[in-house]
Design a protein around this motif. Structure first.
Motif, short mmCIF file in Angstrom:
data_model
loop_
_atom_site.label_atom_id
_atom_site.label_comp_id
_atom_site.label_asym_id
_atom_site.label_seq_id
_atom_site.Cartn_x
_atom_site.Cartn_y
_atom_site.Cartn_z
N SER A 27 -12.43 1.24 0.52
CA SER A 27 -13.72 1.23 1.18
C SER A 27 -13.58 0.89 2.65
CB SER A 27 -14.63 0.21 0.50
OG SER A 27 -15.87 0.13 1.15
N SER A 30 -17.62 2.94 8.01
CA SER A 30 -18.20 4.24 8.36
C SER A 30 -17.18 5.35 8.13
CB SER A 30 -18.64 4.24 9.82
OG SER A 30 -19.09 5.52 10.22
N THR A 49 -22.67 5.56 7.08
CA THR A 49 -22.19 4.22 6.77
C THR A 49 -22.32 3.96 5.27
OG1 THR A 49 -24.35 3.20 7.04
CG2 THR A 49 -22.99 3.43 9.02
N GLY A 50 -21.80 2.83 4.85
CA GLY A 50 -21.89 2.48 3.44
C GLY A 50 -23.32 2.28 2.97
N SER A 51 -24.22 1.94 3.88
CA SER A 51 -25.63 1.75 3.53
C SER A 51 -26.41 3.05 3.58
CB SER A 51 -26.28 0.72 4.47
OG SER A 51 -26.25 1.20 5.80
N ARG A 68 -22.21 10.38 0.77
CA ARG A 68 -21.12 9.44 0.50
C ARG A 68 -21.27 8.85 -0.89
NH1 ARG A 68 -19.05 4.82 4.76
NH2 ARG A 68 -17.82 3.60 3.30
N ASP A 69 -20.16 8.68 -1.57
CA ASP A 69 -20.12 8.02 -2.86
C ASP A 69 -19.31 6.75 -2.68
OD1 ASP A 69 -19.54 7.10 -5.46
OD2 ASP A 69 -19.63 9.13 -6.27
N ASN A 70 -19.99 5.61 -2.59
CA ASN A 70 -19.30 4.35 -2.32
C ASN A 70 -18.40 3.92 -3.47
OD1 ASN A 70 -20.45 4.03 0.25
ND2 ASN A 70 -22.25 3.00 -0.60
N ASN A 73 -15.34 6.03 -2.91
CA ASN A 73 -14.83 6.05 -1.53
C ASN A 73 -14.63 7.49 -1.03
OD1 ASN A 73 -14.72 3.21 -1.42
ND2 ASN A 73 -12.68 3.20 -2.31
#
Length: 115
Positions: A27, A30, A49-51, A68-70, A73
């Motif tokens: 992770s 950005s 970004t992660g948010s 994005r898929d946190n 990653n």
């Protein structure tokens, strides 16, 4: 150290679509996509970004979508209504919160838009 691996480039006709994917080894704040056409400087395409906060270049707004898929990653770039001027090597980039430019780069994937 963060390793970035891209996939999904290729040749597509004008008006077509492509989807690029980038997988990170861990992770990071950005992630995004940048591109470099022959004879030109590398430029930002889109970041996230992660948010979930996103930023797009004006030239791709309304045509490209970054996601994005946190948990995995990964970051994807859905490119629609492609134009010949979108032809470039696309690079995945990732950076820490206070970096002005990506701290890590992928190897790049070629996108060619041509009839």
């Amino acid at each position: 150290q963060v390793r970035l691996v891209e996939s999904g480039g290729g040749l597509v006709q004008p008006g077509g679509s492509l989807r690029l994917s980038c997988a990170a080894s861990r992770s990071i704040f950005s992630m995004g996509w940048y591109r470099q056409a022959p004879g030109k400087q590398r430029e930002l395409v889109a970041t996230i970004t992660g948010s979930g906060s996103t930023n797009y270049a004006d030239s791709v707004k309304g045509r490209f979508t970054i996601s994005r898929d946190n948990a995995k990653n990964t970051v994807d770039l859905q490119m629609n209504s492609l134009k010949p001027e979108d032809t470039a090597v696309y690079y995945c980039g990732a950076k820490f919160p206070f970096s002005s430019a990506p701290d890590y780069w992928g190897q790049g994937t070629q996108v060619t838009v041509s009839s």
